[in-house]
Design a protein around this motif. Structure first.
Motif, PDB file in Angstrom:
ATOM      1  N   ILE A   1       0.787  -1.129  -0.243  1.00 12.19           N
ATOM      2  CA  ILE A   1      -0.046   0.104  -0.128  1.00 12.19           C
ATOM      3  C   ILE A   1       0.883   1.125   0.051  1.00 12.19           C
ATOM      4  O   ILE A   1       0.381   2.314  -0.692  1.00 12.19           O
ATOM      5  CB  ILE A   1      -0.941  -0.037   1.164  1.00 12.19           C
ATOM      6  N   HIS A   2       2.093   1.180   0.662  1.00 17.70           N
ATOM      7  CA  HIS A   2       2.997   2.365   0.518  1.00 17.70           C
ATOM      8  C   HIS A   2       3.383   2.728  -0.721  1.00 17.70           C
ATOM      9  O   HIS A   2       3.840   3.960  -0.771  1.00 17.70           O
ATOM     10  CB  HIS A   2       4.217   1.997   1.595  1.00 17.70           C
ATOM     11  N   GLN A   3       3.231   2.043  -1.785  1.00 20.62           N
ATOM     12  CA  GLN A   3       3.589   2.217  -3.048  1.00 20.62           C
ATOM     13  C   GLN A   3       2.637   3.116  -3.836  1.00 20.62           C
ATOM     14  O   GLN A   3       3.009   3.714  -4.943  1.00 20.62           O
ATOM     15  CB  GLN A   3       3.857   0.796  -3.764  1.00 20.62           C
ATOM     16  N   TYR A   4       1.623   3.489  -3.274  1.00 18.79           N
ATOM     17  CA  TYR A   4       0.450   4.061  -3.830  1.00 18.79           C
ATOM     18  C   TYR A   4       0.112   5.452  -3.221  1.00 18.79           C
ATOM     19  O   TYR A   4       0.099   5.522  -2.108  1.00 18.79           O
ATOM     20  CB  TYR A   4      -0.803   3.255  -3.839  1.00 18.79           C
ATOM     21  N   ASP A   5       0.196   6.423  -4.149  1.00 17.52           N
ATOM     22  CA  ASP A   5      -0.228   7.752  -3.675  1.00 17.52           C
ATOM     23  C   ASP A   5      -1.484   8.266  -3.383  1.00 17.52           C
ATOM     24  O   ASP A   5      -2.027   8.842  -2.380  1.00 17.52           O
ATOM     25  CB  ASP A   5       0.164   8.736  -4.753  1.00 17.52           C
ATOM     26  N   ILE A   6      -2.821   7.338  -4.114  1.00 18.86           N
ATOM     27  CA  ILE A   6      -3.905   7.655  -4.052  1.00 18.86           C
ATOM     28  C   ILE A   6      -4.411   6.027  -3.621  1.00 18.86           C
ATOM     29  O   ILE A   6      -4.224   5.192  -4.374  1.00 18.86           O
ATOM     30  CB  ILE A   6      -4.682   7.906  -5.204  1.00 18.86           C
ATOM     31  N   VAL A   7      -5.233   5.930  -2.592  1.00 19.37           N
ATOM     32  CA  VAL A   7      -6.042   4.607  -2.292  1.00 19.37           C
ATOM     33  C   VAL A   7      -7.611   5.034  -2.307  1.00 19.37           C
ATOM     34  O   VAL A   7      -7.906   5.689  -1.460  1.00 19.37           O
ATOM     35  CB  VAL A   7      -5.440   3.974  -0.826  1.00 19.37           C
ATOM     36  N   ILE A   8      -8.126   4.154  -2.977  1.00 17.64           N
ATOM     37  CA  ILE A   8      -9.526   4.287  -3.010  1.00 17.64           C
ATOM     38  C   ILE A   8     -10.199   3.105  -2.531  1.00 17.64           C
ATOM     39  O   ILE A   8     -10.194   1.884  -3.296  1.00 17.64           O
ATOM     40  CB  ILE A   8     -10.168   4.877  -4.549  1.00 17.64           C
ATOM     41  N   SER A   9     -10.976   3.104  -1.537  1.00 14.78           N
ATOM     42  CA  SER A   9     -11.574   1.823  -0.929  1.00 14.78           C
ATOM     43  C   SER A   9     -13.045   1.568  -0.796  1.00 14.78           C
ATOM     44  O   SER A   9     -13.507   2.589  -0.499  1.00 14.78           O
ATOM     45  CB  SER A   9     -10.839   1.632   0.231  1.00 14.78           C
ATOM     46  N   CYS A  10     -13.563   0.578  -1.466  1.00 17.03           N
ATOM     47  CA  CYS A  10     -14.938   0.386  -1.333  1.00 17.03           C
ATOM     48  C   CYS A  10     -15.344  -0.967  -1.342  1.00 17.03           C
ATOM     49  O   CYS A  10     -15.529  -1.582  -2.672  1.00 17.03           O
ATOM     50  CB  CYS A  10     -15.602   1.347  -2.419  1.00 17.03           C
ATOM     51  N   THR A  11     -15.477  -1.621  -0.200  1.00 14.54           N
ATOM     52  CA  THR A  11     -15.754  -2.872  -0.190  1.00 14.54           C
ATOM     53  C   THR A  11     -16.961  -3.008   0.572  1.00 14.54           C
ATOM     54  O   THR A  11     -17.603  -2.510   1.197  1.00 14.54           O
ATOM     55  CB  THR A  11     -14.516  -3.796   0.684  1.00 14.54           C
ATOM     56  N   GLY A  12     -17.424  -4.511   0.886  1.00 17.58           N
ATOM     57  CA  GLY A  12     -18.584  -5.030   1.803  1.00 17.58           C
ATOM     58  C   GLY A  12     -18.360  -5.228   2.996  1.00 17.58           C
ATOM     59  O   GLY A  12     -19.034  -5.963   3.740  1.00 17.58           O
ATOM     60  N   SER A  13     -17.172  -4.869   3.673  1.00 18.48           N
ATOM     61  CA  SER A  13     -16.631  -5.345   4.791  1.00 18.48           C
ATOM     62  C   SER A  13     -17.379  -4.722   5.864  1.00 18.48           C
ATOM     63  O   SER A  13     -17.870  -3.579   5.734  1.00 18.48           O
ATOM     64  CB  SER A  13     -15.226  -5.201   5.001  1.00 18.48           C
ATOM     65  N   GLN A  14     -17.598  -5.310   6.819  1.00 17.78           N
ATOM     66  CA  GLN A  14     -18.445  -4.823   8.124  1.00 17.78           C
ATOM     67  C   GLN A  14     -17.649  -4.163   9.027  1.00 17.78           C
ATOM     68  O   GLN A  14     -17.883  -3.595   9.953  1.00 17.78           O
ATOM     69  CB  GLN A  14     -19.103  -5.758   8.752  1.00 17.78           C
ATOM     70  N   LEU A  15     -16.121  -4.376   8.765  1.00 15.84           N
ATOM     71  CA  LEU A  15     -15.153  -3.749   9.923  1.00 15.84           C
ATOM     72  C   LEU A  15     -14.237  -3.145   9.001  1.00 15.84           C
ATOM     73  O   LEU A  15     -13.837  -3.564   7.710  1.00 15.84           O
ATOM     74  CB  LEU A  15     -14.443  -5.140  10.633  1.00 15.84           C
ATOM     75  N   PRO A  16     -13.501  -2.189   9.542  1.00 18.08           N
ATOM     76  CA  PRO A  16     -12.290  -1.394   8.605  1.00 18.08           C
ATOM     77  C   PRO A  16     -11.146  -2.327   8.103  1.00 18.08           C
ATOM     78  O   PRO A  16     -11.003  -3.325   8.948  1.00 18.08           O
ATOM     79  CB  PRO A  16     -11.765  -0.395   9.722  1.00 18.08           C
ATOM     80  N   ILE A  17     -10.834  -2.273   6.991  1.00 24.00           N
ATOM     81  CA  ILE A  17      -9.878  -3.122   6.412  1.00 24.00           C
ATOM     82  C   ILE A  17      -8.564  -2.503   6.318  1.00 24.00           C
ATOM     83  O   ILE A  17      -7.364  -3.282   6.164  1.00 24.00           O
ATOM     84  CB  ILE A  17     -10.275  -3.874   5.071  1.00 24.00           C
ATOM     85  N   ILE A  18      -8.469  -1.198   6.397  1.00 23.39           N
ATOM     86  CA  ILE A  18      -7.180  -0.166   6.371  1.00 23.39           C
ATOM     87  C   ILE A  18      -7.145   0.177   7.789  1.00 23.39           C
ATOM     88  O   ILE A  18      -7.854   1.101   8.207  1.00 23.39           O
ATOM     89  CB  ILE A  18      -7.192   0.545   5.425  1.00 23.39           C
TER      90      ILE A  18
END
Length: 372
Positions: A193-210
């Motif tokens: 994840i540190h290799q990316y300048d922008i992280v866009i997250s949209c999952t169906g998880s019920q708990l934080p994943i990051i």
């Protein structure tokens, strides 16, 4: 029945049954109490449903005014319901008309003229933080509809690199192939994840994943080069404490909605124009529904008059065969038809006069264009 489910709304359109039954079913499905569910429910009926559906399809009811993604989501919901055999004729016509209304709103107003889509709002943020985007690496966590729309948008902006991470690597590869991106395993996020300048997250998880620890580590590895984190998930994918870190810019769907509203004051005219178009289409829908309601009565009237005509015509043919003159037969035919056509209206007028009711009189005057 048609179920529309997006990142911030679940709507159930139905034509039979009671709202209470649908609410109970929804509560049972999600294993929550009806009492808790009712706190977050709105319920429309009749023409209010039509107006609401048109507003939703046109982007007027969206968190981000004028956004276009919702129209595609409604079309997909309608298509799935039709495939499942649950949509029915009434809802099919409603949604087809909502698509027509949305097209009219977007073509005749400036409702979507500004940066009002989710993707365009994120792009605007990226430009502010990083300047040019051609040297930026972007990671999309999740390969659902929302991220697919955003990924396609950013692909057109030609960033340095795009990667898709998803629990299903096949689904990640499927989206990646559409936009010439890389696909990575969900488990690889922690050390990439540190290799990316922008992280866009949209999952169906019920708990934080990051989590906070992961981003703290990433910032150190990046030597405090800024990161833009976008959390489009409901519930959240990214822990809120991360937003307090230096060099981290964390935005949620609510933040993006607020950004989109900034230009609203200058677009009040566009909203007003859109509302007028929607109201016009609602009125047209109502008129057609009323016409459909009255159609069976019109058919009965036509059939009755046709029966009168046919019977009198048979009598006329018999009279001609008996040697009566054509003029005499036609005179008798026309008088008999007049009597039959006027029998029931005359009877209704007499009954209304007895009851001192002028409604029938006024109606017949209007039907036959009678002048006093």
């Amino acid at each position: 029945m048609v179920i529309l489910s997006t990142c911030n709304r679940t709507e159930i359109y139905f034509t039979t049954g009671q709202a209470s039954q649908v609410i109970q079913w929804l509560a049972n499905y999600h294993q929550i109490s009806v009492t808790d569910l009712k706190k977050n429910i709105y319920h429309h009926q009749d023409l209010m449903v039509v107006s609401h559906a048109y507003r939703v399809a046109s982007g007027i009811d969206s968190m981000i005014l004028g956004e276009t993604q919702i129209l595609g989501q409604i079309k997909q919901a309608s298509k799935l319901a039709d495939y499942a055999g649950t949509q029915g004729k009434i809802l099919s016509q409603l949604f087809q008309k909502s698509f027509e209304t949305a097209k009219k709103v977007r073509s005749e107003t400036h409702i979507g003229a500004s940066s009002t889509t989710i993707a365009s709002c994120i792009f605007r943020l990226a430009k502010k933080i990083f300047g040019n985007i051609d040297d930026i690496n972007i990671l999309f966590v999740g390969a659902g509809e929302m991220n697919e729309l955003c990924a396609k948008y950013f692909s057109d902006q030609n960033p340095k690199k795009i990667a898709i991470a998803n629990r299903s690597i096949q689904k990640a590869k499927g989206l990646a192939s559409k936009i010439n991106a890389d696909a990575i395993l969900f488990a690889d996020i922690n050390h990439k994840i540190h290799q990316y300048d922008i992280v866009i997250s949209c999952t169906g998880s019920q708990l934080p994943i990051i989590g906070l620890g992961l981003i703290e580590k990433s910032i150190k590895l990046r030597k405090h080069k800024p990161m833009l984190l976008i959390d489009l998930a409901v519930p959240r994918d990214i822990e809120t404490e991360i937003g307090k870190l230096d060099d981290i810019f964390l935005y949620t769907l609510d933040h993006l909605a607020e950004m989109a509203q900034e230009g609203m004051k200058n677009r009040k005219g566009a909203v007003k124009d859109a509302e007028l178009i929607i109201q016009r289409y609602v009125n047209e829908y109502n008129k057609k529904i009323n016409q459909r309601t009255i159609t069976p009565s019109i058919k009965l009237l036509i059939d009755q008059f046709e029966d009168f005509r046919t019977k009198e015509l048979i009598k006329a043919h018999k009279d001609i065969k008996l040697g009566k003159s054509v003029d005499e037969v036609l005179d008798k035919l026309s008088k008999n038809l007049s009597k039959k056509f006027l029998h029931y209206p005359t009877k209704a007028l007499n009954e209304s006069a007895t009851e001192k009711n002028n409604e029938v009189t006024d109606l017949l005057k209007n039907i036959y264009n009678l002048k006093d």
